[in-house]
Scaffold this motif. Structure first.
Motif: not given
Length: 349
Positions: A158-167, A190-191, A241-242, A332-334
């Motif tokens: 039940g652990v939630h994973f979020r990851a940001v990848l370098d392009r 997200r990238v 992340w945002r 938004p805003g990016r």
């Protein structure tokens, strides 16, 4: 299979034999299983003690009904696990209080060597109770994505994973296949144009930051316990992340499938993958390589998408895709690089 309940292999073997042969003697079971009678006697004694088998006056044995016998045993194990979890929370609070007065050496652990970093990387995810957050950059020094065995196990808990990848990571061989598998398992990806470091955070308790290679040629990392520095990395992740671009992929994306789908109404799964990668700023060559397409097939697919959307340029196609939900919209805003800005000079190709 029943070893998780504390049964030895001989116990399970004898119990299974009893299920099919009630009122069996130890001698009969020994002959049936081709196991020394001393082993059978020992297993039967344990089964009777655990109320998994019933002994008659004439030394015959019958298996207790599985649903009743094992139901009670499973309930006991659940109660024991709950108590262990409560003890863990108490110990964690005591540890946190003790760490508050400790030296900097107790808050930061230096890890050296590929194997040691790999071990700590898996441990950090195994320790997570609610969420794991990470920055993923190339190259993969210790644990490539496909070897991260801790991720699926944590997801099952039940652990939630979020990851940001370098392009730049999206150009690594096989990374799109790994990304699709992670997305299907519920991982949010997200990238970002460029990430400042590699990073893994488990809840707000642990952080692993790989560092540059040491003078001796060994990779190094630091393991951070709860501290002001860890809080800063927590805030850094949420800020990145945002502003990062959501990555949403689906489908298998083989070239043969592409040719079949050319006459389909609306964008196919492969179309959405192409559009998502275009919006993420990848070049045509990288997209074709990741999806197993030839450049000619990719360009033909893009022309078909522009015809479907009624537009003439890739920039117009990107806007149409965002407005109509054909691909994940930019945050938004990016400022997101428009489709085609990194591709062929011919914008309408």
């Amino acid at each position: 299979m029943l070893d998780v309940l504390g049964l030895e292999p001989d116990d399970e073997m004898v119990y299974r034999a009893l299920v099919g042969r009630p009122n069996s003697t130890a001698t009969l079971l020994s002959d049936l299983l081709a196991v020394p009678q001393a082993h059978v006697d020992k297993a039967l004694s344990r089964l009777v003690e655990w109320e998994l088998a019933i002994r008659s006056a004439d030394e015959q044995f019958t298996a207790a009904p599985p649903a009743m016998a094992f139901g009670a045993l499973i309930s006991q194990r659940r109660d024991g696990l709950r108590m262990a979890e409560q003890a863990l929370v108490t110990l964690a609070e005591e540890h946190r209080a003790a760490m508050t007065g400790n030296s900097i050496n107790d808050l930061i652990e230096v890890v050296t060597g590929r194997d040691a970093i790999r071990h700590r990387f898996l441990q950090v995810q195994q320790a997570a109770r609610t969420q794991v957050r990470s920055f993923i950059t190339a190259p993969f020094l210790a644990v490539p994505p496909e070897e991260n065995t801790a991720e699926p196990m944590a997801i099952d808990r039940g652990v939630h994973f979020r990851a940001v990848l370098d392009r730049a990571v999206l150009a690594e061989p096989g990374i799109i296949t790994d990304a699709v598998a992670s997305l299907r398992n519920g991982v949010q990806l997200r990238v970002a144009d460029q990430l400042p470091m590699k990073l893994v955070l488990a809840d707000a308790e642990l952080g692993l930051v790989p560092l540059a290679v040491t003078p001796a040629g060994e990779p190094g990392a630091v393991l951070l316990h709860r501290s002001g520095l860890l809080d800063a990395l927590d805030a850094l992740f949420e800020t990145v992340w945002r502003t990062a671009h959501p990555l949403e992929l689906s489908g298998t994306g083989t070239e043969a499938e592409t040719i079949v789908e050319l006459g389909a109404e609306g964008p196919s799964d492969l179309d959405r993958r192409i559009l998502a990668l275009l919006l993420a700023g990848l070049t045509d060559q990288t997209i074709a390589t990741q999806l197993g397409l030839s450049p000619r097939t990719l360009h033909r697919r893009l022309r078909h998408l522009m015809d479907m959307a009624g537009v003439r340029t890739r920039m117009q196609l990107g806007g149409h895709a965002v407005r109509h939900g054909w691909a994940a919209p930019p945050v938004p805003g990016r400022q997101t690089s428009p489709p085609g800005a990194h591709g062929d000079p011919d914008e309408t190709a």
